[in-house]
Scaffold this active site. Structure first.
Site, mmCIF file in Angstrom:
data_model
loop_
_atom_site.group_PDB
_atom_site.id
_atom_site.type_symbol
_atom_site.label_atom_id
_atom_site.label_comp_id
_atom_site.label_asym_id
_atom_site.label_seq_id
_atom_site.Cartn_x
_atom_site.Cartn_y
_atom_site.Cartn_z
ATOM 1 N N THR A 1 -7.417 21.472 35.896
ATOM 2 C CA THR A 1 -6.375 21.353 36.911
ATOM 3 C C THR A 1 -6.993 21.550 38.285
ATOM 4 O O THR A 1 -7.895 22.369 38.439
ATOM 5 C CB THR A 1 -5.322 22.455 36.676
ATOM 6 N N VAL A 4 5.481 17.869 29.571
ATOM 7 C CA VAL A 4 5.340 17.877 31.030
ATOM 8 C C VAL A 4 5.237 19.326 31.480
ATOM 9 O O VAL A 4 6.057 20.162 31.083
ATOM 10 C CB VAL A 4 6.551 17.193 31.703
ATOM 11 N N GLY A 5 4.240 19.618 32.297
ATOM 12 C CA GLY A 5 4.057 20.986 32.794
ATOM 13 C C GLY A 5 4.690 21.184 34.155
ATOM 14 O O GLY A 5 5.608 20.459 34.562
ATOM 15 N N ASP A 6 4.189 22.155 34.868
ATOM 16 C CA ASP A 6 4.740 22.492 36.183
ATOM 17 C C ASP A 6 4.220 21.581 37.289
ATOM 18 O O ASP A 6 4.891 21.403 38.321
ATOM 19 C CB ASP A 6 4.369 23.932 36.549
ATOM 20 N N THR A 21 -1.252 27.077 39.616
ATOM 21 C CA THR A 21 -1.950 26.670 38.397
ATOM 22 C C THR A 21 -1.753 27.773 37.369
ATOM 23 O O THR A 21 -1.443 28.903 37.724
ATOM 24 C CB THR A 21 -3.451 26.421 38.664
ATOM 25 N N GLY A 22 -1.915 27.425 36.112
ATOM 26 C CA GLY A 22 -1.723 28.407 35.045
ATOM 27 C C GLY A 22 -0.827 27.837 33.966
ATOM 28 O O GLY A 22 -0.684 26.614 33.852
ATOM 29 N N GLY A 42 1.975 26.296 32.493
ATOM 30 C CA GLY A 42 3.047 25.538 33.134
ATOM 31 C C GLY A 42 4.443 26.012 32.776
ATOM 32 O O GLY A 42 5.306 26.142 33.653
HETATM 33 N N1 ASP Z 1 -0.311 24.272 35.114
HETATM 34 C C1 ASP Z 1 -0.939 23.271 34.278
HETATM 35 C C2 ASP Z 1 0.016 22.862 33.193
HETATM 36 O O1 ASP Z 1 0.662 23.697 32.606
HETATM 37 C C3 ASP Z 1 -2.219 23.719 33.662
HETATM 38 C C4 ASP Z 1 -3.159 24.485 34.550
HETATM 39 O O2 ASP Z 1 -2.834 24.764 35.693
HETATM 40 O O3 ASP Z 1 -4.254 24.836 34.080
HETATM 41 O O4 ASP Z 1 0.075 21.689 32.896
#
Ligand code: ASP
Length: 226
Positions: free
Chosen positions: A109, A138-140, A159-160, A162
């Site tokens: 990401t 679908v993530g954040d 990030t993290g 989602g």
């Molecule tokens: N936030 C992203 C998701 O959940 C992944 C990430 O940030 O590493 O798709």
């Protein structure tokens, strides 16, 4: 892959579940030029092709290796690196849920927040998703107010994990603190503090008073002043 971009004058563009493009964020910024906010799946990929983004396989050797190690963890033969991520799946009959035709890609990401010389802000995020995810998840990152938000008071990119970021409507929540006059560093720390230690999360924040980077894990970041 999912990606989005938002500017402080409330323009927004996103793609979700787009496949085989080199820079999903550029496709998201093309969506921003249309009357829509988000395109998903096959439609997003077809839009990318129609607007000149050629076929590109984002898979790398590193991603293949990561995927193989992650799948080994689910099968009980892992090296432990993905044990925390696997925990959410191991109590399920995950094989009955797996909906991939081939191998799912795993990519990292990247996010960015920007303030230009006129004091305008923008936020972006682009991701290949999380370690384990079903096709169509679908993530954040492409969701306004979750992975990204920008307005006259600043810009926020997250990030993290989602699903946990979406539950906390994180980017808009942190943005609202900026609007209340809370400094960027304090707002970023408050955002991270909303998560239990087991959930990895990171934030990039830019506001009129400066910028901040906060996370509860080691995450690569850079500050560029132009
Ligand atoms: N936030 C992203 C998701 O959940 C992944 C990430 O940030 O590493 O798709």
């Amino acid at each position: 892959m999912d990606a989005s971009i938002m500017t402080s004058d409330a323009r927004f563009g996103a793609v979700a579940c787009v496949q085989r493009v080199k820079n999903p964020i550029l496709v998201a910024s093309k969506v921003m030029e249309t009357p829509h906010l988000m395109l998903v799946g096959d439609g997003a990929t077809a839009f990318a092709r129609a607007t000149g983004f050629g076929d590109y396989d984002p898979m790398t050797e590193k991603a293949k290796d990561k995927h193989a190690r992650a799948m080994a963890e689910l099968r009980g033969q892992g090296d432990g690196d993905f044990a925390t991520d696997a925990a959410a799946w191991l109590h399920l009959d995950w094989r009955a849920l797996w909906n991939f035709n081939g191998e799912p890609p795993i990519k990292d990401t990247v996010g960015a927040v920007v303030r230009d010389s006129h004091g305008r802000f923008a936020a972006t995020a682009s991701t290949g998703g999380t370690v384990y995810m079903l096709r169509g998840r679908v993530g954040d990152s492409p969701l306004m107010g979750c992975g990204v938000y920008a307005g006259p008071a600043g810009a926020v990119a997250a990030t993290g994990v989602g699903e946990e970021i979406v539950r906390r409507f994180l980017a808009k929540t942190v943005y609202d603190w900026l609007e209340e006059g809370i400094p960027a560093a304090r707002a970023a720390q408050r955002g991270i503090a909303k998560f239990p230690e087991i959930v990895d999360v990171g934030l990039l924040v830019a506001s009129r008073d400066g910028q901040a980077i906060a996370s509860n894990r080691n995450m690569a970041s850079a500050l560029l002043v132009g």
